[in-house]
Each structure stands twice: as structure tokens, then as C-alpha cells.
Write a protein that holds these residues in place. Sequence first.
Motif, short mmCIF file in Angstrom:
data_model
loop_
_atom_site.label_atom_id
_atom_site.label_comp_id
_atom_site.label_asym_id
_atom_site.label_seq_id
_atom_site.Cartn_x
_atom_site.Cartn_y
_atom_site.Cartn_z
N ILE A 10 0.84 -1.20 0.00
CA ILE A 10 0.00 0.00 0.00
C ILE A 10 0.87 1.24 0.00
O ILE A 10 2.02 1.20 0.42
CB ILE A 10 -0.92 0.03 1.24
N PRO A 11 0.33 2.36 -0.49
CA PRO A 11 1.09 3.61 -0.42
C PRO A 11 1.18 4.09 1.03
O PRO A 11 0.24 3.91 1.81
CB PRO A 11 0.26 4.58 -1.27
N LEU A 12 2.29 4.67 1.38
CA LEU A 12 2.50 5.15 2.75
C LEU A 12 2.88 6.63 2.71
O LEU A 12 3.66 7.06 1.87
CB LEU A 12 3.62 4.35 3.44
N TRP A 13 2.32 7.39 3.67
CA TRP A 13 2.67 8.80 3.76
C TRP A 13 4.14 8.94 4.15
O TRP A 13 4.64 8.24 5.02
CB TRP A 13 1.82 9.48 4.83
N ASP A 14 4.82 9.88 3.51
CA ASP A 14 6.18 10.22 3.93
C ASP A 14 6.06 11.32 4.98
O ASP A 14 5.90 12.50 4.66
CB ASP A 14 7.01 10.71 2.73
N LEU A 15 6.12 10.94 6.24
CA LEU A 15 5.92 11.88 7.35
C LEU A 15 7.23 12.34 7.96
O LEU A 15 7.22 13.03 8.99
CB LEU A 15 5.05 11.22 8.43
N SER A 16 8.35 11.98 7.36
CA SER A 16 9.65 12.32 7.94
C SER A 16 9.87 13.82 8.12
O SER A 16 10.59 14.22 9.04
CB SER A 16 10.79 11.72 7.11
N PRO A 17 9.27 14.70 7.27
CA PRO A 17 9.44 16.14 7.54
C PRO A 17 8.79 16.57 8.86
O PRO A 17 9.14 17.63 9.39
CB PRO A 17 8.75 16.81 6.34
N VAL A 18 7.86 15.78 9.37
CA VAL A 18 7.20 16.11 10.64
C VAL A 18 7.93 15.40 11.78
O VAL A 18 8.54 16.04 12.64
CB VAL A 18 5.71 15.70 10.62
N TYR A 19 7.84 14.07 11.80
CA TYR A 19 8.58 13.24 12.76
C TYR A 19 9.05 11.99 12.01
O TYR A 19 8.41 11.54 11.07
CB TYR A 19 7.71 12.80 13.94
N ARG A 20 10.15 11.41 12.48
CA ARG A 20 10.67 10.20 11.82
C ARG A 20 10.03 8.93 12.39
O ARG A 20 10.31 7.84 11.92
CB ARG A 20 12.19 10.15 11.97
N GLY A 21 9.21 9.09 13.40
CA GLY A 21 8.54 7.95 14.00
C GLY A 21 8.15 8.28 15.43
O GLY A 21 8.46 9.36 15.94
N PHE A 22 7.47 7.36 16.08
CA PHE A 22 7.04 7.61 17.46
C PHE A 22 8.21 7.65 18.44
O PHE A 22 8.09 8.20 19.53
CB PHE A 22 6.03 6.55 17.89
N ASP A 23 9.33 7.03 18.04
CA ASP A 23 10.52 7.05 18.90
C ASP A 23 11.47 8.18 18.55
O ASP A 23 12.56 8.28 19.12
CB ASP A 23 11.25 5.70 18.81
N ASP A 24 11.07 9.01 17.60
CA ASP A 24 11.86 10.19 17.25
C ASP A 24 11.93 11.12 18.47
O ASP A 24 10.90 11.44 19.07
CB ASP A 24 11.18 10.91 16.08
N PRO A 25 13.14 11.55 18.86
CA PRO A 25 13.27 12.46 20.00
C PRO A 25 12.40 13.72 19.85
O PRO A 25 11.93 14.26 20.85
CB PRO A 25 14.76 12.82 20.00
N ALA A 26 12.18 14.16 18.62
CA ALA A 26 11.35 15.35 18.40
C ALA A 26 9.90 15.08 18.78
O ALA A 26 9.22 15.96 19.32
CB ALA A 26 11.44 15.78 16.93
N PHE A 27 9.42 13.87 18.53
CA PHE A 27 8.05 13.50 18.91
C PHE A 27 7.92 13.47 20.43
O PHE A 27 6.97 14.02 21.00
CB PHE A 27 7.70 12.14 18.31
N THR A 28 8.89 12.84 21.08
CA THR A 28 8.89 12.78 22.54
C THR A 28 8.98 14.17 23.14
O THR A 28 8.30 14.49 24.12
CB THR A 28 10.06 11.91 23.04
N ALA A 29 9.83 15.01 22.55
CA ALA A 29 10.01 16.37 23.06
C ALA A 29 8.73 17.19 22.93
O ALA A 29 8.39 17.98 23.82
CB ALA A 29 11.15 17.06 22.30
N ASP A 30 8.00 17.00 21.83
CA ASP A 30 6.76 17.76 21.64
C ASP A 30 5.67 17.31 22.62
O ASP A 30 4.85 18.12 23.05
CB ASP A 30 6.27 17.64 20.20
N LYS A 31 5.67 16.03 22.97
CA LYS A 31 4.71 15.57 23.98
C LYS A 31 5.01 16.22 25.33
O LYS A 31 4.10 16.64 26.05
CB LYS A 31 4.75 14.04 24.10
N GLN A 32 6.29 16.30 25.67
CA GLN A 32 6.67 16.96 26.92
C GLN A 32 6.38 18.45 26.85
O GLN A 32 5.93 19.06 27.83
CB GLN A 32 8.16 16.72 27.20
#
Length: 223
Positions: free
Chosen positions: A7-29
Motif C-alpha cells: 500500500i502507499p505510505l505517507w512520507d511523514l519524515s518532515p514532521v517526525y521520523r517515528g514515534f521514537d523520534d526524539p522530536a516527537f517525545t520532546a513535543d509531547k513533553q
Amino acid sequence: MSSGSDIPLWDLSPVYRGFDDPAFTADKQKLKDLLLKLEEILDGGGGNNEGFRVRKYIELYNVIQDTAENLSSFAYALFSVNTGDNRALKEIDAVDELMVPMKGYQTRFRDLLSAVSISPMIEEEPFLADYRFFLEEELVRQKHQMSREEEELAADLSRSGGEAWSRLQDALSSQIKLTWDADTKEEKTVIELRNLAFHSDRAVREKAFTLELSGWESMKTPL
């Protein structure tokens, strides 16, 4: 959108590289910290200057909504292409849970607004001029809102109510596949069939419509 094996998958790397991306964790905090700051402002941070408190509330509110929307949209984009992604569903719920107090904060903010006059406040805080419509709308909502505790309860219950039912509908409907061509064994999802409602060929539209109805019929009980 990048194409995977099935299936086609969204390229979301410009936002976060994944749920374990430090940027994702930092934004939750960051979201947690901003909500605490918002509560401090509503508790009287900034003294008795209502104009200052309203301005700070709006500034924080804007960043909170942007941050929550980024986190939630990222998780939902992954969930939308794979409704079996339990990590994505968990993260959607986590952001929703973090935002539950926001309903109570909105209630308190509207109560604060109801005790001041907007025009004089804008003269003191020109920043608020661009938000006059928003402020006036909040005053209208203040007349119809419940207590802070009731608004927070309603927001919390909606997570296991309307929002949960909506995600269940997404998950079930995304799993419906129907045979489009018996000879080639080609299958289509109900979403693909719905898109064929705009096909130029009337026969294709009719076939898609009839097949779509049979698909929904198979999900009648859970839906």
C-alpha cells in the motif's frame, strides 16, 4: 506519499521520523509543560491585569493547539493507512488524554472574559485586536457552557464515546474488501468503490454502488 510493497505510505519524515523520534517525545513533553503554564496564567499568573492574562492565554493556546495538532495528525496519518497499528492508536489516545484539561481551561478563560470589557482591554493590549472575533465568540460560548468539572468530564467521556466509536468505524470500514472482478480476483475497498461514484462510465458507477452497499451490509451488526 511513498509507495511500499502493498500500500502507499505517507512520507511523514518532515514532521517526525517515528514515534521514537526524539522530536516527537520532546513535543509531547512540550505540550505537558505548556498546559501547566496555561493553568498558571488562569490561576492568576501575571497579577490582576486581565488584558495581560488574556494575551498570554491566547499566545499559549495557539502553540498548544499547533503542537497537539502536529502530534495527533502524525499518529492519525499512520493509523489511517493501517488501522491495525496499535502504537498509532495508543499515541492518538495519549494526546487526547493530555488535552482533556483544556476543556476546563477554556471554561475558566470564558469566565474570565465575562468579567471584563473587551474594547478597553484591546486598547491596553493592541495585540488582542486581531482576536476580537475570537473573544466575542468565546463570550457567546460562555453563556452555554457547563461547569469546569462537567466540561472536563464530558471531554474525558468523549474519548471512550464518540471519538472511540469513530475510530472503530474507521477500522472496520477500512477492512472491508469486495471482489470487483471474479476472473482476475481483483478486490476493492469500500473507499475505492466510493471514489468510483465519479467515474465517467455509468455502468461502472452502478456496479460500484451496488457492491458498496453489499459491503456495508456485511458490517451492519458492528456498525
